[in-house]
Design a protein around this motif. Structure first.
Motif, PDB file in Angstrom:
ATOM      1  N   ALA A   1       0.812  -1.158  -0.036  1.00 32.41           N
ATOM      2  CA  ALA A   1       0.077   0.008  -0.136  1.00 32.41           C
ATOM      3  C   ALA A   1       0.837   1.285   0.132  1.00 32.41           C
ATOM      4  O   ALA A   1       0.198   2.367  -0.748  1.00 32.41           O
ATOM      5  CB  ALA A   1      -0.819   0.136   1.151  1.00 32.41           C
ATOM      6  N   ALA A   2       1.922   1.285   0.882  1.00 31.91           N
ATOM      7  CA  ALA A   2       2.808   2.428   0.933  1.00 31.91           C
ATOM      8  C   ALA A   2       3.657   2.477  -0.525  1.00 31.91           C
ATOM      9  O   ALA A   2       3.698   3.917  -1.044  1.00 31.91           O
ATOM     10  CB  ALA A   2       3.723   2.182   1.816  1.00 31.91           C
ATOM     11  N   VAL A   3       4.193   1.575  -1.041  1.00 32.51           N
ATOM     12  CA  VAL A   3       4.809   1.856  -2.450  1.00 32.51           C
ATOM     13  C   VAL A   3       3.810   2.060  -3.414  1.00 32.51           C
ATOM     14  O   VAL A   3       3.985   3.141  -4.203  1.00 32.51           O
ATOM     15  CB  VAL A   3       5.489   0.641  -2.775  1.00 32.51           C
ATOM     16  CG1 VAL A   3       6.095   0.605  -4.301  1.00 32.51           C
ATOM     17  CG2 VAL A   3       6.564   0.344  -1.856  1.00 32.51           C
ATOM     18  N   ALA A   4       2.550   1.567  -3.520  1.00 30.04           N
ATOM     19  CA  ALA A   4       1.589   1.803  -4.510  1.00 30.04           C
ATOM     20  C   ALA A   4       1.108   3.203  -4.217  1.00 30.04           C
ATOM     21  O   ALA A   4       0.914   4.140  -5.283  1.00 30.04           O
ATOM     22  CB  ALA A   4       0.390   0.818  -4.355  1.00 30.04           C
ATOM     23  N   GLY A   5       0.858   3.734  -3.121  1.00 30.09           N
ATOM     24  CA  GLY A   5       0.401   4.969  -2.661  1.00 30.09           C
ATOM     25  C   GLY A   5       1.561   6.288  -3.343  1.00 30.09           C
ATOM     26  O   GLY A   5       1.332   7.157  -3.801  1.00 30.09           O
TER      27      GLY A   5
ATOM     28  N   PHE B   1      -2.188   2.709  -8.990  1.00 31.14           N
ATOM     29  CA  PHE B   1      -1.866   2.235  -7.729  1.00 31.14           C
ATOM     30  C   PHE B   1      -2.155   0.436  -7.588  1.00 31.14           C
ATOM     31  O   PHE B   1      -1.668  -0.072  -7.148  1.00 31.14           O
ATOM     32  CB  PHE B   1      -3.270   2.838  -6.842  1.00 31.14           C
ATOM     33  CG  PHE B   1      -3.255   2.355  -5.431  1.00 31.14           C
ATOM     34  CD1 PHE B   1      -2.643   2.757  -4.530  1.00 31.14           C
ATOM     35  CD2 PHE B   1      -4.078   1.163  -4.968  1.00 31.14           C
ATOM     36  CE1 PHE B   1      -2.742   2.299  -3.237  1.00 31.14           C
ATOM     37  CE2 PHE B   1      -4.225   0.608  -3.884  1.00 31.14           C
ATOM     38  CZ  PHE B   1      -3.703   1.334  -2.842  1.00 31.14           C
ATOM     39  N   GLY B   2      -3.217   0.301  -8.570  1.00 26.39           N
ATOM     40  CA  GLY B   2      -3.655  -1.143  -8.555  1.00 26.39           C
ATOM     41  C   GLY B   2      -2.394  -2.133  -9.199  1.00 26.39           C
ATOM     42  O   GLY B   2      -2.467  -3.042  -8.616  1.00 26.39           O
ATOM     43  N   MET B   3      -1.871  -1.633 -10.166  1.00 27.14           N
ATOM     44  CA  MET B   3      -0.794  -2.513 -10.703  1.00 27.14           C
ATOM     45  C   MET B   3       0.308  -2.776  -9.535  1.00 27.14           C
ATOM     46  O   MET B   3       0.761  -3.903  -9.447  1.00 27.14           O
ATOM     47  CB  MET B   3      -0.125  -1.889 -12.047  1.00 27.14           C
ATOM     48  CG  MET B   3      -1.171  -1.722 -13.077  1.00 27.14           C
ATOM     49  SD  MET B   3      -0.352  -1.132 -14.711  1.00 27.14           S
ATOM     50  CE  MET B   3      -0.315   0.331 -14.217  1.00 27.14           C
ATOM     51  N   VAL B   4       0.755  -1.698  -9.006  1.00 24.11           N
ATOM     52  CA  VAL B   4       1.979  -1.808  -8.085  1.00 24.11           C
ATOM     53  C   VAL B   4       1.410  -2.542  -6.874  1.00 24.11           C
ATOM     54  O   VAL B   4       2.092  -3.479  -6.243  1.00 24.11           O
ATOM     55  CB  VAL B   4       2.314  -0.610  -7.766  1.00 24.11           C
ATOM     56  CG1 VAL B   4       3.410  -0.548  -6.603  1.00 24.11           C
ATOM     57  CG2 VAL B   4       2.736   0.439  -8.764  1.00 24.11           C
ATOM     58  N   ALA B   5       0.182  -2.325  -6.274  1.00 19.84           N
ATOM     59  CA  ALA B   5      -0.422  -2.972  -5.085  1.00 19.84           C
ATOM     60  C   ALA B   5      -0.457  -4.317  -5.444  1.00 19.84           C
ATOM     61  O   ALA B   5      -0.172  -5.096  -4.407  1.00 19.84           O
ATOM     62  CB  ALA B   5      -1.485  -2.269  -4.516  1.00 19.84           C
ATOM     63  N   MET B   6      -1.249  -4.846  -6.494  1.00 23.04           N
ATOM     64  CA  MET B   6      -1.423  -6.148  -6.818  1.00 23.04           C
ATOM     65  C   MET B   6      -0.019  -6.673  -7.031  1.00 23.04           C
ATOM     66  O   MET B   6      -0.049  -8.143  -6.803  1.00 23.04           O
ATOM     67  CB  MET B   6      -2.154  -6.291  -8.121  1.00 23.04           C
ATOM     68  CG  MET B   6      -3.769  -6.059  -7.764  1.00 23.04           C
ATOM     69  SD  MET B   6      -4.430  -7.101  -6.540  1.00 23.04           S
ATOM     70  CE  MET B   6      -4.977  -8.366  -7.505  1.00 23.04           C
TER      71      MET B   6
ATOM     72  N   VAL C   1      -9.050  -1.772  -5.433  1.00 21.06           N
ATOM     73  CA  VAL C   1     -10.306  -0.848  -5.979  1.00 21.06           C
ATOM     74  C   VAL C   1     -10.462   0.208  -4.702  1.00 21.06           C
ATOM     75  O   VAL C   1     -10.579   1.482  -5.307  1.00 21.06           O
ATOM     76  CB  VAL C   1     -11.745  -1.475  -5.947  1.00 21.06           C
ATOM     77  CG1 VAL C   1     -12.651  -0.474  -6.243  1.00 21.06           C
ATOM     78  CG2 VAL C   1     -11.417  -2.472  -7.338  1.00 21.06           C
ATOM     79  N   PHE C   2     -10.563   0.050  -3.587  1.00 22.94           N
ATOM     80  CA  PHE C   2     -10.751   0.812  -2.456  1.00 22.94           C
ATOM     81  C   PHE C   2      -9.587   1.852  -2.631  1.00 22.94           C
ATOM     82  O   PHE C   2      -9.752   3.026  -2.295  1.00 22.94           O
ATOM     83  CB  PHE C   2     -10.913   0.181  -1.331  1.00 22.94           C
ATOM     84  CG  PHE C   2     -10.791   1.297   0.011  1.00 22.94           C
ATOM     85  CD1 PHE C   2     -12.290   1.963   0.179  1.00 22.94           C
ATOM     86  CD2 PHE C   2      -9.887   1.374   0.816  1.00 22.94           C
ATOM     87  CE1 PHE C   2     -12.417   2.836   1.119  1.00 22.94           C
ATOM     88  CE2 PHE C   2     -10.406   2.213   1.623  1.00 22.94           C
ATOM     89  CZ  PHE C   2     -11.367   2.795   1.950  1.00 22.94           C
ATOM     90  N   GLY C   3      -8.249   1.511  -2.573  1.00 18.85           N
ATOM     91  CA  GLY C   3      -7.067   2.328  -2.510  1.00 18.85           C
ATOM     92  C   GLY C   3      -7.117   3.049  -3.682  1.00 18.85           C
ATOM     93  O   GLY C   3      -6.614   4.547  -3.518  1.00 18.85           O
ATOM     94  N   ALA C   4      -7.202   2.694  -4.864  1.00 21.06           N
ATOM     95  CA  ALA C   4      -7.195   3.487  -6.097  1.00 21.06           C
ATOM     96  C   ALA C   4      -8.253   4.543  -6.196  1.00 21.06           C
ATOM     97  O   ALA C   4      -7.851   5.549  -6.498  1.00 21.06           O
ATOM     98  CB  ALA C   4      -7.277   2.574  -7.287  1.00 21.06           C
ATOM     99  N   LEU C   5      -9.433   4.285  -5.754  1.00 21.32           N
ATOM    100  CA  LEU C   5     -10.473   5.159  -5.745  1.00 21.32           C
ATOM    101  C   LEU C   5     -10.253   6.356  -4.842  1.00 21.32           C
ATOM    102  O   LEU C   5     -10.460   7.419  -4.757  1.00 21.32           O
ATOM    103  CB  LEU C   5     -12.035   4.592  -5.255  1.00 21.32           C
ATOM    104  CG  LEU C   5     -13.172   5.394  -5.359  1.00 21.32           C
ATOM    105  CD1 LEU C   5     -13.244   6.138  -6.692  1.00 21.32           C
ATOM    106  CD2 LEU C   5     -14.294   4.575  -4.912  1.00 21.32           C
ATOM    107  N   THR C   6      -9.898   5.761  -3.386  1.00 22.88           N
ATOM    108  CA  THR C   6      -9.307   6.747  -2.595  1.00 22.88           C
ATOM    109  C   THR C   6      -8.357   7.843  -3.086  1.00 22.88           C
ATOM    110  O   THR C   6      -8.444   8.956  -2.859  1.00 22.88           O
ATOM    111  CB  THR C   6      -9.017   6.306  -1.231  1.00 22.88           C
ATOM    112  OG1 THR C   6     -10.111   5.267  -0.766  1.00 22.88           O
ATOM    113  CG2 THR C   6      -8.676   7.005  -0.183  1.00 22.88           C
TER     114      THR C   6
END
Length: 85
Positions: A12-16, A26-31, A48-53
């Motif tokens: 989550a931190a790296v994707a953010g 966000f999705g590509m990195v987090a997944m 989805v929640f992280g990318a939308l936020t």
């Protein structure tokens, strides 16, 4: 700390960070992190929640700096050039 939780937090931190720099991905990195640690349904929902936020926060910060005076020429150009059915 549990290794699964550490992977989720790191992902989550790296994707953010990447989404903050680029505005997307966000999705590509987090997944890429989460696919190894948690079940796919949970990872998809969290993505989805992280990318939308992240996108909503970015839209809110951009909207504060929006100047309607500067936007009107673009709106007028769209209205003039818009093809009517």
């Amino acid at each position: 700390m549990d290794s699964t939780l550490l992977i989720v937090i790191t992902g989550a931190a790296v994707a953010g960070f990447v989404q903050g720099l680029s505005g997307f991905a966000f999705g590509m990195v987090a997944m890429s992190f989460w696919a190894w640690a948690i079940e796919p349904r949970l990872a998809a929902a969290m993505t989805v929640f992280g990318a939308l936020t992240g996108q909503l926060l970015a839209a809110a910060s951009v909207r504060r700096g929006l100047s309607w005076r500067r936007l009107w020429p673009f709106v007028a150009g769209h209205a003039a050039g818009h093809e009517r059915p």
